[in-house]
Enzyme design. Structure first.
Site, PDB file in Angstrom:
ATOM      1  N   HIS A  75       0.836  -1.217   0.000  1.00 57.89           N
ATOM      2  CA  HIS A  75       0.000   0.000   0.000  1.00 57.89           C
ATOM      3  C   HIS A  75       0.863   1.256   0.000  1.00 57.89           C
ATOM      4  O   HIS A  75       1.952   1.293   0.568  1.00 57.89           O
ATOM      5  CB  HIS A  75      -0.996  -0.006   1.166  1.00 57.89           C
ATOM      6  CG  HIS A  75      -0.415  -0.027   2.549  1.00 57.89           C
ATOM      7  ND1 HIS A  75       0.021   1.109   3.194  1.00 57.89           N
ATOM      8  CD2 HIS A  75      -0.225  -1.046   3.419  1.00 57.89           C
ATOM      9  CE1 HIS A  75       0.449   0.794   4.408  1.00 57.89           C
ATOM     10  NE2 HIS A  75       0.318  -0.511   4.568  1.00 57.89           N
ATOM     11  N   ASP A  77       0.301   4.376   1.263  1.00 56.82           N
ATOM     12  CA  ASP A  77       0.280   5.363   2.344  1.00 56.82           C
ATOM     13  C   ASP A  77       1.093   4.922   3.546  1.00 56.82           C
ATOM     14  O   ASP A  77       1.399   3.743   3.724  1.00 56.82           O
ATOM     15  CB  ASP A  77      -1.151   5.668   2.766  1.00 56.82           C
ATOM     16  CG  ASP A  77      -1.924   4.431   3.202  1.00 56.82           C
ATOM     17  OD1 ASP A  77      -1.767   3.377   2.561  1.00 56.82           O
ATOM     18  OD2 ASP A  77      -2.694   4.521   4.177  1.00 56.82           O
ATOM     19  N   ASP A 114       6.504   0.711   6.712  1.00 61.21           N
ATOM     20  CA  ASP A 114       5.131   0.206   6.603  1.00 61.21           C
ATOM     21  C   ASP A 114       4.363   1.205   5.725  1.00 61.21           C
ATOM     22  O   ASP A 114       3.944   2.246   6.207  1.00 61.21           O
ATOM     23  CB  ASP A 114       4.504   0.104   7.993  1.00 61.21           C
ATOM     24  CG  ASP A 114       3.032  -0.268   7.957  1.00 61.21           C
ATOM     25  OD1 ASP A 114       2.579  -0.828   6.942  1.00 61.21           O
ATOM     26  OD2 ASP A 114       2.343   0.017   8.947  1.00 61.21           O
ATOM     27  N   GLU A 144      -4.658   2.376   2.908  1.00 60.29           N
ATOM     28  CA  GLU A 144      -4.831   1.142   3.672  1.00 60.29           C
ATOM     29  C   GLU A 144      -4.953   1.435   5.162  1.00 60.29           C
ATOM     30  O   GLU A 144      -5.702   0.774   5.887  1.00 60.29           O
ATOM     31  CB  GLU A 144      -3.642   0.207   3.418  1.00 60.29           C
ATOM     32  CG  GLU A 144      -3.747  -1.172   4.057  1.00 60.29           C
ATOM     33  CD  GLU A 144      -3.135  -1.242   5.450  1.00 60.29           C
ATOM     34  OE1 GLU A 144      -3.302  -2.286   6.108  1.00 60.29           O
ATOM     35  OE2 GLU A 144      -2.493  -0.257   5.895  1.00 60.29           O
ATOM     36  N   GLU A 145      -4.202   2.429   5.638  1.00 59.34           N
ATOM     37  CA  GLU A 145      -4.123   2.658   7.076  1.00 59.34           C
ATOM     38  C   GLU A 145      -5.429   3.175   7.674  1.00 59.34           C
ATOM     39  O   GLU A 145      -5.682   2.972   8.861  1.00 59.34           O
ATOM     40  CB  GLU A 145      -2.978   3.645   7.377  1.00 59.34           C
ATOM     41  CG  GLU A 145      -1.598   3.164   6.964  1.00 59.34           C
ATOM     42  CD  GLU A 145      -1.094   1.999   7.801  1.00 59.34           C
ATOM     43  OE1 GLU A 145      -1.816   1.553   8.703  1.00 59.34           O
ATOM     44  OE2 GLU A 145       0.035   1.535   7.548  1.00 59.34           O
ATOM     45  N   ASP A 168       3.199  -6.889   3.348  1.00 55.67           N
ATOM     46  CA  ASP A 168       2.851  -5.919   4.392  1.00 55.67           C
ATOM     47  C   ASP A 168       2.870  -6.531   5.790  1.00 55.67           C
ATOM     48  O   ASP A 168       2.121  -6.115   6.664  1.00 55.67           O
ATOM     49  CB  ASP A 168       1.467  -5.323   4.088  1.00 55.67           C
ATOM     50  CG  ASP A 168       1.119  -4.136   4.958  1.00 55.67           C
ATOM     51  OD1 ASP A 168       2.048  -3.495   5.484  1.00 55.67           O
ATOM     52  OD2 ASP A 168      -0.085  -3.844   5.126  1.00 55.67           O
ATOM     53  N   HIS A 458       3.855   2.656  13.236  1.00 56.49           N
ATOM     54  CA  HIS A 458       2.819   3.621  13.623  1.00 56.49           C
ATOM     55  C   HIS A 458       3.285   4.515  14.772  1.00 56.49           C
ATOM     56  O   HIS A 458       2.456   5.123  15.448  1.00 56.49           O
ATOM     57  CB  HIS A 458       1.497   2.933  13.991  1.00 56.49           C
ATOM     58  CG  HIS A 458       0.857   2.187  12.873  1.00 56.49           C
ATOM     59  ND1 HIS A 458      -0.418   1.678  12.928  1.00 56.49           N
ATOM     60  CD2 HIS A 458       1.319   1.850  11.629  1.00 56.49           C
ATOM     61  CE1 HIS A 458      -0.720   1.072  11.807  1.00 56.49           C
ATOM     62  NE2 HIS A 458       0.335   1.167  11.000  1.00 56.49           N
TER      63      HIS A 458
END
Length: 485
Positions: A75, A77, A114, A144-145, A168, A458
């Site tokens: 992904h 983002d 990520d 995706e997030e 991922d 994150h």
């Protein structure tokens, strides 16, 4: 040393390019343009769809034209998080990378490995002259997030393969065959202001510099949730020294454990000494409780601030504090089917005062059992509904059930065993992946997910293990080659 000096050089060079492209969730125009331009520069067939997904396609190595089409997927983002003292504009500034021993990290921000590393390795496979492969498609999804918008919006026929390698996951040596579904519960509580009580003194209560992290992968590590601990203090302190709530703010993204939270409170002058005494007790207590799970230098502090003109209406404020204090948070149940797997969790993600006179509380549910996911969401809805909040649900997505007869899993296991002379760990995750949504749209897909070792995603502590990137790329190429044969 720069990351472009690392091996595999092709992967790190592409990842370096990606780090220079601003790409926070829901702001991916620059990333989409970069991918399209990169494909053009390398003479690769490229298509985009209505939601912003990008697909690149390369033909098979001569002689392997009849091999099955393999989809490599990541992904676009990244989660945009930074340290409190870091100045960084995620919409315009590049990520500054640092080679730190065995790891690559960023300077005070999330690294974006990520899933920038997944994208970089997929792109490397498309241009690696040494890789022998069948027809390859690389799919780069958007957002995706938050919302899995790219996977939700994927149209039939945009990709054509029946084998998908999701790039991922965050632990080298792990082959992921299932994941949790999720839902976001948004509670909007209207509030009014009222005059400040006479002779009140104002204090800012702050919790900061917690580890935070991914609300799926790290939810079971016993880390503190800043919103929950702030509400706990406000509830307990009010019993010792009655307080009024002037402001409150905590957390950020739904899928990140909140690292910081603050409130401004008013305390009657005669109760200030008791308030400060309890704050000191709470500070010692909370540091002792989390000494093993948290940063040693995390902050809980109470400081005097200038008086506000108004505070949140008393009844509303104390109903809010009570609801935040008892809101389900953390692990809510373990799987009976898979030993050690968290089945259901809840993340009290953010508390924000909105300009339109509402306080918005965001809570993220995850579960490998959709009915349990919905149950926890309904419990949160019932709780905040009782205090007068309007509750809506957003970003619901299904889980991915393991396929015991997966052929691509067998190839991945054999490849890992032959390369590293040991068995890979075949597991399901509590985190959310796009695979469940892909399977809804393409029921014939055979999938496995894997990736290099990433830590503290994150959060500003996110880092990628250098050797694991080499191992990951070696494994990925071997799987692709074997699938072509």
């Amino acid at each position: 040393m720069k990351i472009t000096d690392l091996q595999p050089k092709l992967v790190w060079e592409i990842f370096d390019e990606i780090t220079k492209v601003p790409r926070p969730t829901h702001h991916l125009d620059k990333m989409k343009a970069f991918l399209v331009d990169w494909a053009k520069r390398h003479d690769i067939e490229c298509h985009t769809d209505e939601v912003g997904n990008v697909m690149m396609r390369v033909p098979a190595t001569p002689g392997l034209e009849n091999a099955p089409v393999v989809i490599l997927q990541g992904h676009q983002d990244m989660v945009a998080e930074k340290s409190g003292d870091k100045e960084h504009d995620f919409f315009n500034d590049p990520i500054i990378t640092v080679v730190d021993g065995e790891w690559v990290r960023a300077d005070g921000t999330t690294l974006g490995a990520d899933n920038g590393m997944g994208c970089a390795t997929a792109m490397a496979c498309l241009v690696d002259p040494e890789l022998k492969h069948g027809p390859l498609e690389a799919l780069f999804t958007v957002d995706e997030e938050q919302g899995l918008i790219g996977a939700n919006g994927l149209q039939k026929g945009f990709v054509t393969g029946d084998i998908l390698l999701n790039l991922d996951s965050e632990e080298m040596g792990q082959l992921v065959v299932g994941c949790a579904g999720g839902k976001v519960t948004i509670c909007r509580l209207p509030y009014t202001k009222e005059p400040v009580p006479a002779s009140a003194e104002f204090f800012k209560v702050s919790i900061a510099n917690l580890k935070g992290g991914h609300s799926g992968m790290e939810i079971g590590l016993g880390r503190a949730n800043a919103n929950q601990q702030l509400a706990r203090f406000l509830w307990e302190a009010n019993r010792v020294a009655p307080l009024e709530l002037g402001e409150i703010d905590g957390g950020g993204l739904a899928n990140a454990i909140p690292r910081d939270a603050m409130a401004v409170v008013a305390v009657a002058r005669e109760d200030v000494a008791a308030f400060k005494e309890y704050a000191a007790e709470f500070n010692a207590m909370v540091h002792k409780e989390f000494e093993a799970a948290e940063n040693k230098d995390f902050i809980f502090e109470v400081t005097e601030v200038k008086p506000l003109q108004e505070v949140i209406a008393h009844d509303t404020a104390h109903r809010l504090i009570a609801a935040l204090f008892v809101c389900p948070n953390g692990v809510q149940g373990m799987s009976a089917a898979i030993e050690g797997l968290i089945e259901t969790s809840d993340n009290l993600a953010s508390v924000k005062m909105i300009a339109d006179g509402t306080i918005e509380i965001t809570v993220h549910q995850r579960s490998s059992v959709d009915s349990r996911r919905d149950e926890i969401a309904d419990r949160v809805s019932a709780l905040f509904g009782m205090i007068g909040a309007e509750v809506t649900f957003d970003d619901a997505y299904v889980g991915w059930a393991p396929n015991p007869s997966s052929k691509v899993l067998k190839v991945a296991e054999e490849s890992y065993r032959d390369i590293f002379k040991k068995e890979a760990k075949v597991e399901a995750l509590h985190a959310g992946l796009e695979c469940g949504l892909f399977l809804e749209k393409m029921p014939n897909l055979d999938m496995v997910s894997f990736g290099p070792t990433l830590k503290d995603i994150h959060s500003p502590g996110e880092k990628a293990n250098i050797q694991s990137v080499q191992d990951f790329y070696t494994l990925l190429k071997e799987i692709i080659t074997r699938l072509a044969k």
